[in-house]
Design an enzyme around this catalytic site. Structure first.
Site, PDB file in Angstrom:
ATOM      1  N   ASP A 127     -13.944 -52.454   3.217  1.00  0.00           N
ATOM      2  CA  ASP A 127     -14.681 -53.538   2.565  1.00  0.00           C
ATOM      3  C   ASP A 127     -15.238 -52.969   1.263  1.00  0.00           C
ATOM      4  O   ASP A 127     -16.250 -52.273   1.268  1.00  0.00           O
ATOM      5  CB  ASP A 127     -15.801 -54.019   3.496  1.00  0.00           C
ATOM      6  CG  ASP A 127     -16.720 -55.039   2.832  1.00  0.00           C
ATOM      7  OD1 ASP A 127     -16.576 -55.293   1.620  1.00  0.00           O
ATOM      8  OD2 ASP A 127     -17.594 -55.580   3.544  1.00  0.00           O
ATOM      9  N   GLU A 172      -6.148 -77.862   1.047  1.00  0.00           N
ATOM     10  CA  GLU A 172      -5.972 -77.118   2.307  1.00  0.00           C
ATOM     11  C   GLU A 172      -4.539 -76.633   2.418  1.00  0.00           C
ATOM     12  O   GLU A 172      -3.592 -77.366   2.108  1.00  0.00           O
ATOM     13  CB  GLU A 172      -6.317 -78.016   3.503  1.00  0.00           C
ATOM     14  CG  GLU A 172      -7.813 -78.159   3.701  1.00  0.00           C
ATOM     15  CD  GLU A 172      -8.171 -78.992   4.923  1.00  0.00           C
ATOM     16  OE1 GLU A 172      -7.259 -79.542   5.580  1.00  0.00           O
ATOM     17  OE2 GLU A 172      -9.375 -79.083   5.224  1.00  0.00           O
ATOM     18  N   ARG A 211     -18.745 -66.094  -7.775  1.00  0.00           N
ATOM     19  CA  ARG A 211     -19.186 -65.767  -6.416  1.00  0.00           C
ATOM     20  C   ARG A 211     -18.067 -66.134  -5.434  1.00  0.00           C
ATOM     21  O   ARG A 211     -17.695 -67.296  -5.332  1.00  0.00           O
ATOM     22  CB  ARG A 211     -20.439 -66.590  -6.132  1.00  0.00           C
ATOM     23  CG  ARG A 211     -21.200 -66.273  -4.879  1.00  0.00           C
ATOM     24  CD  ARG A 211     -22.632 -66.739  -5.027  1.00  0.00           C
ATOM     25  NE  ARG A 211     -23.264 -65.902  -6.034  1.00  0.00           N
ATOM     26  CZ  ARG A 211     -23.746 -64.682  -5.805  1.00  0.00           C
ATOM     27  NH1 ARG A 211     -23.717 -64.175  -4.587  1.00  0.00           N
ATOM     28  NH2 ARG A 211     -24.257 -63.976  -6.776  1.00  0.00           N
ATOM     29  N   TYR A 218      -8.866 -81.463  -2.899  1.00  0.00           N
ATOM     30  CA  TYR A 218      -8.599 -80.817  -1.611  1.00  0.00           C
ATOM     31  C   TYR A 218      -7.251 -80.126  -1.677  1.00  0.00           C
ATOM     32  O   TYR A 218      -6.261 -80.739  -2.057  1.00  0.00           O
ATOM     33  CB  TYR A 218      -8.585 -81.848  -0.469  1.00  0.00           C
ATOM     34  CG  TYR A 218      -9.799 -81.684   0.413  1.00  0.00           C
ATOM     35  CD1 TYR A 218      -9.962 -80.534   1.179  1.00  0.00           C
ATOM     36  CD2 TYR A 218     -10.791 -82.660   0.455  1.00  0.00           C
ATOM     37  CE1 TYR A 218     -11.089 -80.354   1.964  1.00  0.00           C
ATOM     38  CE2 TYR A 218     -11.923 -82.489   1.242  1.00  0.00           C
ATOM     39  CZ  TYR A 218     -12.063 -81.333   1.995  1.00  0.00           C
ATOM     40  OH  TYR A 218     -13.171 -81.150   2.764  1.00  0.00           O
ATOM     41  N   THR A 247     -15.860 -58.825  -2.313  1.00  0.00           N
ATOM     42  CA  THR A 247     -16.398 -59.957  -3.056  1.00  0.00           C
ATOM     43  C   THR A 247     -15.757 -59.924  -4.439  1.00  0.00           C
ATOM     44  O   THR A 247     -15.169 -58.921  -4.842  1.00  0.00           O
ATOM     45  CB  THR A 247     -17.929 -59.846  -3.251  1.00  0.00           C
ATOM     46  OG1 THR A 247     -18.197 -58.660  -3.999  1.00  0.00           O
ATOM     47  CG2 THR A 247     -18.662 -59.789  -1.922  1.00  0.00           C
ATOM     48  N   LYS A 252     -19.452 -59.007  -7.749  1.00  0.00           N
ATOM     49  CA  LYS A 252     -20.314 -57.841  -7.964  1.00  0.00           C
ATOM     50  C   LYS A 252     -19.734 -57.033  -9.137  1.00  0.00           C
ATOM     51  O   LYS A 252     -19.690 -57.564 -10.233  1.00  0.00           O
ATOM     52  CB  LYS A 252     -20.442 -57.062  -6.663  1.00  0.00           C
ATOM     53  CG  LYS A 252     -21.114 -57.912  -5.561  1.00  0.00           C
ATOM     54  CD  LYS A 252     -21.276 -57.195  -4.228  1.00  0.00           C
ATOM     55  CE  LYS A 252     -21.882 -58.125  -3.191  1.00  0.00           C
ATOM     56  NZ  LYS A 252     -21.953 -57.494  -1.846  1.00  0.00           N
TER      57      LYS A 252
HETATM   58  C1  LIG Z   1     -22.089 -58.086  -0.616  1.00  0.00           C
HETATM   59  C2  LIG Z   1     -21.311 -57.561   0.522  1.00  0.00           C
HETATM   60  C3  LIG Z   1     -20.621 -58.427   1.392  1.00  0.00           C
HETATM   61  C4  LIG Z   1     -20.838 -59.920   1.464  1.00  0.00           C
HETATM   62  O1  LIG Z   1     -20.704 -60.678   0.404  1.00  0.00           O
HETATM   63  P1  LIG Z   1     -21.217 -62.195   0.352  1.00  0.00           P
HETATM   64  O2  LIG Z   1     -20.399 -62.754  -0.731  1.00  0.00           O
HETATM   65  O3  LIG Z   1     -22.686 -62.122   0.073  1.00  0.00           O
HETATM   66  O4  LIG Z   1     -20.939 -62.836   1.656  1.00  0.00           O
HETATM   67  C5  LIG Z   1     -19.792 -57.874   2.335  1.00  0.00           C
HETATM   68  N1  LIG Z   1     -19.658 -56.547   2.457  1.00  0.00           N
HETATM   69  C6  LIG Z   1     -20.336 -55.686   1.682  1.00  0.00           C
HETATM   70  C7  LIG Z   1     -20.141 -54.221   1.880  1.00  0.00           C
HETATM   71  C8  LIG Z   1     -21.197 -56.160   0.693  1.00  0.00           C
HETATM   72  O5  LIG Z   1     -21.891 -55.311  -0.047  1.00  0.00           O
END
Ligand SMILES: *Cc1c(COP(=O)(O)O)cnc(C)c1O
Length: 438
Positions: free
Chosen positions: A214, A65, A249, A63, A240, A243
């Site tokens: 994002d 936090e 992840r 933990y 993220t 990707k």
């Molecule tokens: C994949 C994605 C997310 C979310 O990612 P998770 O890890 O699945 O929660 C947020 N914004 C965009 C634009 C994405 O393509």
């Protein structure tokens, strides 16, 4: 399965096998699936053995936090060290002043951003979700759409426009002038073109909004110099890490502003999360270290070249690529030019029978519902990681066309052709082992 197909990751599976054959059998089958199929889902990648080892490490036991040197638990000395390393590497990678490496996922990073920036009922602007946006950008059943007031900006829908199916920046400005959002969001899940962050910032400034980028999909391309950076234009950036960035992840938040990071840190913990996943933070540190190497720059350049080649080859086979092509790793394939009856749902299932893994996806202004769709989304990140080049991308396009053409003829034709393609896919994959395999 022979030991030759096992990876560094499978050393861990051997430990599980002695104790829990049920789970080990599932892991073996999944390792085999990943090794022998062509992964075209644009949001997926193959993390390195080092990233996977870190994600499976002893750091999961703790933990932690709080933040480095300000924890609510004792014994965090090494967790402080690894989190600080991840933060420092993230800042270097994206050329910004502050980073929070704790969000459990991209959607969690966005939830924290909403909590930090908006009050319930406040207005924010994002792309029409069905045309490439993400559910965390204002879907009615998502927290972002339930507790806040999303307004959406469109793409160019006029076919004769030179930027058909690309962001209509004049409309972004119009929507913002009309609704005065507190936050203007950009960054998408299925948008194949370059995002003009500078233009977005000008619009945000004009209406007094914060610019929230994002970059979940394109983070690796940004880090490796294959897509312009959201800095210095965005007030805050979320992403993220799994990707195009090819890490574990997880999620990540970045900003240049001190008061912004203070708000964001509080919004992550204790605002929306408890204890951080320190094994994942450790794996993020490893992944950021990998992304800082020159090889990663070469990797993302190849991703873009491979995506372009796949798109061009599919056009030659009679498919339409939305917006006329791709500048990044992703493309949307409009199947209707091949056959008006062909749906994304059918294509996804048929292609999987041939060992080609992708997802159905709506195309802009898609008349079909999200569970059917007129398109598939394809990405080049995972195949490029295993070493595919442009020659292999042309082979992939031919595989796709063979399966879909057979599927349109009937079940017997599909069965024969998908089986034949499945074998060829297996062969091709055999020549391009996953990272850590041999
Ligand atoms: C994949 C994605 C997310 C979310 O990612 P998770 O890890 O699945 O929660 C947020 N914004 C965009 C634009 C994405 O393509």
């Amino acid at each position: 399965m022979t030991t030759a197909q096992h990876s560094v990751h499978d050393a861990g599976v051997d430990l599980i096998r002695g104790q829990d054959p049920d789970v080990a059998a599932i892991l073996d089958a999944e390792a085999e699936r990943q090794a022998t199929t062509i992964e075209l889902i644009a949001s997926e990648n193959h993390a390195s053995p080092a990233v996977m080892a870190a994600a499976g490490s002893c750091m999961t036991n703790k933990y932690a936090e709080g933040y480095p040197s300000a924890r609510y638990y004792g014994g965090c000395v090494h967790h402080d060290a690894v989190e600080q390393l991840a933060i420092d590497r993230a800042k270097e990678l994206f050329g910004c002043n502050y980073a929070n490496v704790q969000p459990h996922s991209g959607a969690q990073a966005n939830a924290a951003a909403f909590l930090a920036l908006l009050k319930p009922g406040d207005t924010f602007a994002s792309l029409v979700l069905a045309d490439g946006g993400h559910l965390s950008h204002g879907l009615k059943v998502n927290m972002s759409g339930k507790w806040f007031n999303p307004v959406h900006y469109p793409l160019h829908y006029d076919e004769s426009h030179p930027e058909f199916e690309q962001i209509d920046y004049d409309k972004v400005a119009e929507v913002c002038r009309e609704h005065k959002p507190k936050v203007l969001m950009c960054g998408y899940s299925a948008y194949p073109r370059v995002i003009d962050f500078k233009r977005f910032r000008e619009i945000a400034d004009e209406v007094g909004a914060l610019l929230f980028a994002d970059i979940a999909h394109i983070a690796g391309l940004v880090a490796g110099g294959a897509h312009p950076s959201p800095f210095p234009h965005a007030h805050l950036v979320t992403t993220t890490t799994h990707k195009s960035l090819r890490g574990p992840r997880g999620g990540l938040i970045l900003t240049n502003e001190e008061d912004m990071i203070k708000k964001l840190n509080r919004a992550v913990f204790p605002g929306t999360q408890g204890g951080p996943l320190m094994h994942i933070v450790t794996a993020k540190a490893v992944a950021f270290g990998e992304a800082l190497k020159p090889e990663f720059r070469a990797y993302v350049q190849q991703v873009v070249a491979n995506a372009r080649t796949l798109a061009a080859a599919l056009v030659e086979h009679g498919y339409r690529i939305t917006s006329g092509g791709t500048d990044n790793h992703v493309m949307l394939v409009d199947l209707r030019t091949k056959d008006a009856e062909l749906t994304g749902a059918d294509a996804e299932v048929w292609l999987e029978r041939g060992g080609l893994i992708c997802n159905k996806n709506g195309v802009p202004q898609d008349p079909r519902p999200p569970k059917v769709t007129s398109g598939i989304r394809l990405g080049a990140c995972a195949v490029t990681t295993r070493g595919f080049g442009e020659a292999e991308m042309r082979q992939v396009a031919a595989f796709i066309d063979r399966v879909l053409t057979a599927g349109l003829k009937g079940e017997a034709e599909l069965d024969a052709e998908a089986s034949a393609v499945r074998e060829e896919v297996r062969q091709l994959c055999g020549g391009f082992p996953l990272p850590g395999h041999n």
